[in-house]
Each structure stands twice: as C-alpha cells, then as structure tokens.
Design a protein around this motif. Sequence first.
Motif, PDB file in Angstrom:
ATOM      1  N   GLN A  18     -24.456 -24.432  43.805  1.00 60.32           N
ATOM      2  CA  GLN A  18     -24.498 -25.105  42.290  1.00 60.32           C
ATOM      3  C   GLN A  18     -23.096 -25.622  42.279  1.00 60.32           C
ATOM      4  O   GLN A  18     -23.285 -26.950  41.979  1.00 60.32           O
ATOM      5  CB  GLN A  18     -24.696 -23.982  41.352  1.00 60.32           C
ATOM      6  CG  GLN A  18     -24.940 -24.845  39.974  1.00 60.32           C
ATOM      7  CD  GLN A  18     -26.055 -25.631  39.636  1.00 60.32           C
ATOM      8  OE1 GLN A  18     -27.144 -25.294  40.185  1.00 60.32           O
ATOM      9  NE2 GLN A  18     -25.872 -26.973  39.224  1.00 60.32           N
ATOM     10  N   ALA A  19     -22.123 -25.126  42.748  1.00 58.34           N
ATOM     11  CA  ALA A  19     -20.828 -25.558  42.594  1.00 58.34           C
ATOM     12  C   ALA A  19     -20.691 -26.846  43.458  1.00 58.34           C
ATOM     13  O   ALA A  19     -20.053 -27.950  43.273  1.00 58.34           O
ATOM     14  CB  ALA A  19     -19.699 -24.620  42.558  1.00 58.34           C
ATOM     15  N   ARG A  20     -21.102 -26.487  44.864  1.00 57.94           N
ATOM     16  CA  ARG A  20     -21.084 -27.685  45.673  1.00 57.94           C
ATOM     17  C   ARG A  20     -21.790 -28.913  45.401  1.00 57.94           C
ATOM     18  O   ARG A  20     -21.508 -30.137  45.511  1.00 57.94           O
ATOM     19  CB  ARG A  20     -21.692 -27.209  46.936  1.00 57.94           C
ATOM     20  CG  ARG A  20     -20.581 -26.307  47.816  1.00 57.94           C
ATOM     21  CD  ARG A  20     -21.344 -25.565  48.683  1.00 57.94           C
ATOM     22  NE  ARG A  20     -20.717 -25.434  49.837  1.00 57.94           N
ATOM     23  CZ  ARG A  20     -21.160 -24.866  51.136  1.00 57.94           C
ATOM     24  NH1 ARG A  20     -22.178 -24.512  51.187  1.00 57.94           N
ATOM     25  NH2 ARG A  20     -20.362 -24.663  52.115  1.00 57.94           N
ATOM     26  N   GLU A  21     -22.773 -28.743  45.099  1.00 57.72           N
ATOM     27  CA  GLU A  21     -23.922 -29.862  44.461  1.00 57.72           C
ATOM     28  C   GLU A  21     -23.074 -30.814  43.591  1.00 57.72           C
ATOM     29  O   GLU A  21     -23.277 -31.841  43.348  1.00 57.72           O
ATOM     30  CB  GLU A  21     -25.146 -29.395  43.822  1.00 57.72           C
ATOM     31  CG  GLU A  21     -26.196 -28.935  44.807  1.00 57.72           C
ATOM     32  CD  GLU A  21     -27.304 -28.309  44.313  1.00 57.72           C
ATOM     33  OE1 GLU A  21     -27.850 -28.585  43.156  1.00 57.72           O
ATOM     34  OE2 GLU A  21     -27.914 -27.461  45.079  1.00 57.72           O
ATOM     35  N   GLU A  22     -22.183 -30.156  42.708  1.00 60.49           N
ATOM     36  CA  GLU A  22     -21.435 -30.839  41.645  1.00 60.49           C
ATOM     37  C   GLU A  22     -19.988 -31.163  42.072  1.00 60.49           C
ATOM     38  O   GLU A  22     -19.300 -31.541  41.236  1.00 60.49           O
ATOM     39  CB  GLU A  22     -21.545 -29.973  40.461  1.00 60.49           C
ATOM     40  CG  GLU A  22     -22.894 -29.849  39.776  1.00 60.49           C
ATOM     41  CD  GLU A  22     -23.162 -29.391  38.629  1.00 60.49           C
ATOM     42  OE1 GLU A  22     -22.284 -29.606  37.655  1.00 60.49           O
ATOM     43  OE2 GLU A  22     -24.223 -28.619  38.391  1.00 60.49           O
ATOM     44  N   VAL A  33     -15.872 -27.239  38.142  1.00 62.77           N
ATOM     45  CA  VAL A  33     -16.342 -28.519  38.816  1.00 62.77           C
ATOM     46  C   VAL A  33     -17.144 -29.236  37.616  1.00 62.77           C
ATOM     47  O   VAL A  33     -17.190 -30.424  37.352  1.00 62.77           O
ATOM     48  CB  VAL A  33     -17.036 -28.528  39.862  1.00 62.77           C
ATOM     49  CG1 VAL A  33     -16.314 -28.305  41.146  1.00 62.77           C
ATOM     50  CG2 VAL A  33     -18.340 -27.490  40.004  1.00 62.77           C
ATOM     51  N   ARG A  34     -17.847 -28.325  36.925  1.00 63.41           N
ATOM     52  CA  ARG A  34     -18.502 -29.114  35.704  1.00 63.41           C
ATOM     53  C   ARG A  34     -17.577 -29.686  34.742  1.00 63.41           C
ATOM     54  O   ARG A  34     -17.916 -30.405  33.610  1.00 63.41           O
ATOM     55  CB  ARG A  34     -19.604 -28.201  35.138  1.00 63.41           C
ATOM     56  CG  ARG A  34     -19.058 -27.115  34.248  1.00 63.41           C
ATOM     57  CD  ARG A  34     -20.137 -26.367  33.464  1.00 63.41           C
ATOM     58  NE  ARG A  34     -21.449 -26.253  33.421  1.00 63.41           N
ATOM     59  CZ  ARG A  34     -22.218 -25.482  33.121  1.00 63.41           C
ATOM     60  NH1 ARG A  34     -21.654 -24.295  32.285  1.00 63.41           N
ATOM     61  NH2 ARG A  34     -23.517 -25.389  33.248  1.00 63.41           N
ATOM     62  N   GLY A  53     -17.800 -29.306  44.272  1.00 63.10           N
ATOM     63  CA  GLY A  53     -16.881 -28.527  44.671  1.00 63.10           C
ATOM     64  C   GLY A  53     -16.919 -28.675  46.239  1.00 63.10           C
ATOM     65  O   GLY A  53     -18.041 -28.814  47.083  1.00 63.10           O
ATOM     66  N   VAL A  54     -15.921 -28.002  46.880  1.00 65.90           N
ATOM     67  CA  VAL A  54     -15.832 -28.003  48.051  1.00 65.90           C
ATOM     68  C   VAL A  54     -15.433 -26.721  48.597  1.00 65.90           C
ATOM     69  O   VAL A  54     -14.540 -25.965  48.145  1.00 65.90           O
ATOM     70  CB  VAL A  54     -14.574 -28.848  49.081  1.00 65.90           C
ATOM     71  CG1 VAL A  54     -14.485 -28.736  50.432  1.00 65.90           C
ATOM     72  CG2 VAL A  54     -15.032 -30.194  48.636  1.00 65.90           C
TER      73      VAL A  54
END
Length: 526
Positions: free
Chosen positions: A174-178, A36-37, A180-181
């Motif tokens: 961290q991935a969801r905040e950026e 996701v980043r 990701g689902v």
Amino acid sequence: MENEREKVFTTIKKEEWDLVIIGGGITGSGIMREAVRRNIRTLLVEQRDFSWGTSSRSGQLVHGGLRYLEQGNFKLTFKSVRERGRLLHELPGLVDTFGLMMTFYKGSWFRQLIVRLALLVYDIMSWNFRKHKFSVKDLIKRVPNIDQKNLVGGLLIYESVTDDSRLAFRVLQQAREEGGVAVNYCKVNNLLKDKNGVCGVTIEDMCNGDKLDVYAKQVINATGAWVDILRKNIKKTNQKHVRPLRGSHLVFSADRLPVSNSIVLIHPISKRPGFVMPWEGRVIVGNTDIDHTTDLSVEAAITQDEIDYLLENVQYHFPTLSVSRDDIIATFSGVRPVVDSGKADPSSESRDHVVWQEDGLLSVTGGKLTTFRLIALDALKKAQKLLGPLPDLDQEQTFFTPLEKATVFTGKLEGKRLIRLQGRHGNQAVELVNIAKAGELEEIPGTLTLWAELRWAAKNEAVVYLEDLMLRRTRIGLLLGQGGKEFLPRIREICQPLLEWNDDKWDLEEQQYLETWQRCHSVNGI
Ligand code: FAD
C-alpha cells in the motif's frame, strides 16, 4: 536493461529523502504507509527479506488481548480492540474472525469469574455482545477430542486470525503504491552524523556488498528485537533496552490434530496459556515465551526443550490423539521485542510499544502486529520535531485502498478463494487471476495457497531468494512436509523463468532453502 532491483537503487541514489526507515517488518511498513500518505519522501531498508524478522513468526492473531485486560492494561486492550475492528472491516480474507475457546475444569471458578468479567469489558469495548458460555455437552460437540475429565464448561472468545507476513507485505505494498520506496537485503551498518546528530545511514546491498550513503531529515530505527544494535552508534543513549523473548510454534496436519476451533490450552506445569489453532489449512500450536540469549545475527529456531514443552501441552489436553513429534510438519520461532523492566517472569513484561528520540535517531520497538497503525502514528508524531508539522495525524481515514467493485472474476474464482485473494492483494488480485495459467487457480494440496500466487510473487513481489517465496510471500514452506520439497519441480516450472534464474542458480537456491528449512523450521531444533 535495468531489472526491478537495479531501478530501485537508481531511485535511491537520485532522490532526496525526508525519511529513512530501517526495518521492513510490520512496524517499519506501517510507518512508511502513514508517512507517504502525508507526502513525506520515504525510503525503507530491510537487512534480510521484508517481514523476515518477528513479523512472519507471530501467533497470527489480530487480537484485543484478553490477557492484557486480565493484567489490568485497559488502554492497550481498548486500542487493540479498535484496531482489530478496523482491520476486520478493511481486510476480509486476510483478517477474519474466529472463535477461541477457553475450557474450564473443576476448581477453576475464580479464573472463570475473572475471564467472564474480562469478556464483558471486551464486549463493551467492541460494542458487540455475543454468546460466550458453552455447556460441557456443547463444548464436546465442538471439540470432541478434548480431555473431558472434570470438565465443567467453556467460554468462547471472538478474535481474529491473519497471515502475519502477508499482512506486513500488504501494508508495505500500500505504501509503495503511494510513492514509498522499499528495498530488501539492504543492511544499515552505520549512522551518518552531523553537528545536530543523526542525518543519514550507510546501507550495504547484501547481494553484492555495494555501499551507499543516504541522507534524510529523520532516520527511524524500526528494527524490533535488533533495535539496540544500531543504538550502539549513538553517544547519548537513554536507559531503555530491549529484552528479546523467543516464542515458538509447531505446525500439524488437521488430520492428526482435528480442531475446528482455536482452543486455549493451559500448560499443566507452567500454568501459562498456550493455544491450538486452525491456520491456512493446517493447525498450529503455540507458543513459548522465554529469554532469547542466542546471538541476534543468527536466525531464531526452536529448541528441543520448547518442542517438548509444546508437545506436553497438546498431549495433556488431547490424551486420546496420541500426538507425537513424528506428527510435526514444521516449526517457527520469532523474537519478541519487549522493553526490559527487569521482571523475573518474561510473560509479565509489558507488550506496549515505546518510541523515543536520541541524538536525531527515532527508535520504535515493542507493541503488537495488531496495533501497527497506532505505533506508526505515534512514531510520526515524535518525528515532527525534525520533519516539521505533519497534517492530520489523528485522522481516521481508511488505511487500505477500498476494493473496486468490478466483477471480472466471474467464472474464474469465487467464494472464499476470491475473498482470500482480495484480502492479500487488494485490487491487484484482478491481474493475479488474469495472468494465471491453466490449473493455477487450484490450491496447492495441503494448503489454501493457489499456484497462481507463486507466479504472481515471483513476478511482482521482490523475491530475491527462494526462501522469500516459500516462507513469506507464500507460507507453503511451513505448511507442507519437508518444506514443500515434493512440489519444488512444479514451483520451478512456474517461477524459474520469471525470476530469470539459470539452472545452476535454481539448484543452488533449492539447496540453500532446504538447508535453512532444516536448521530453522524442522523438528531437529537446536
Ligand atoms: P520485526 O518484524 O522484527 O522487523 C524488524 C526488521 O528490522 C527485521 O526484519 C530485521 O531484519 C530488520 N533489521 C534489523 N536490523 C537491521 C539493519 N541494521 N538494517 C536493516 N534492517 C534491519 N502480535 C500480535 O498482534 N498478535 C500475535 O498473535 C502475536 N504473536 C506473537 C507471537 C510471538 C512468538 C512473537 C515473538 C510475537 C508475537 N506478536 C504478536 C508480536 C508481533 O509479532 C511483533 O510485535 C511485531 O511483529 C514486531 O514487528 P517489527 O516490525 O517491530 O519487528
């Protein structure tokens, strides 16, 4: 109005996905974060709960792996030492340094020499030179109950300890905040294929049986020990196969097994190293390493032989403590995915990770908790074939959002409790503290967990069943007698309204959780 889970499903149906990751352990979560980043639209699906697999059942070490060094695997050790340094720097309170003591008895000079050489290499790799050698006198001061007959000294190794499930969840968060689902309790039963190979998956919502086809440019199979099951859907597979190895642990109270340090315990019969380690206010003893022949659809549990083996080791090294099965608070077992090379001794199999493409399905397995970021980068490098070129795969950015320097906690929470909370929740710790009701910033007796962590998890952390809350969002099911049964009334008071469960549902959840605990975490074993 849609609840959080329904909203996730609406998004899954609406969006177009570049990448679908199967498996919500540390590996899948790490890949999602690195994807996701780089602006890859990523969906992660997990058949049970996030980190339900091996990633909540490890030895809780973020380690360089001295054992790998002794086996001559310099590359894996070097990479692990670097990742350990990174995690220590980015996640204080969740990944912390601790001392691991190795004891030596008469006749062990050769082993001592090997370990000292390995430690020198270890220190060079981390560029951190510290005192390792302990005389018998100093050693006994640190570990008063250790067997002292023929003891000649000790060597202290500096490693790091974590809470594996919280680490995996932190990565996922961290991935969801950026962008990701991720969804738990969603199983991939089928791979969708077109003329070029795998192009999507059929997912089944394990809560209501609904099925949904999801298409993506790349599907990644990050299912750890389960990796071969999905590969059965592929025609052209290569020869790689996972050898599932089970490792089990026992949990004791610090009163019955008082150790301020972690200590390596060489088993008197097998000569395999085990360990005893302070963890989350308790003490864990680990671990076994044996072929796991049970059906993988059944949750792993300790066997009577493993309990005897681990107890034998503790009793041998702490003869005066008279530790027995009655002292065991809980047990936990995980299945390690290692790539099979046919070695007779399971412990000799390589712990390195492997990534490979087969007919459009990218499979990733093996490796360690410690090296999840490197595994993720490796997987994404291979995924470029279908995803197209990705920016800066070798970059060294911070993995987690740094903490804001706000001091909103002053007077509410300080010192170790605050650092622990920030390690687990990052900047969300502010809100966690703010929503805590009176008395909830106190620790649950016998643990380091705050009551407020339960409130937070019930409200924000995709809890579907009570066991998610008791065994993975918090670890209190492993730290308290009878899985924390005594505290369930207060937990109910805090969490039931937030989970929007009626009384019947709560009663059923309690019953099912306690059954799971008896089957998989009590001393009854198999
Ligand atoms: P998992 O955590 O198992 O995740 C895979 C997930 O895929 C599971 O949650 C599973 O439910 C899901 N899944 C499977 N099939 C499907 C499907 N069809 N659809 C959807 N989801 C599916 N490493 C360290 O660094 N330090 C240690 O101290 C350490 N100690 C260990 C001790 C033991 C006893 C064991 C067993 C391992 C240890 N490890 C340690 C290794 C480490 O725990 C693992 O390498 C790591 O947790 C593997 O993570 P994973 O995400 O690949 O697998």
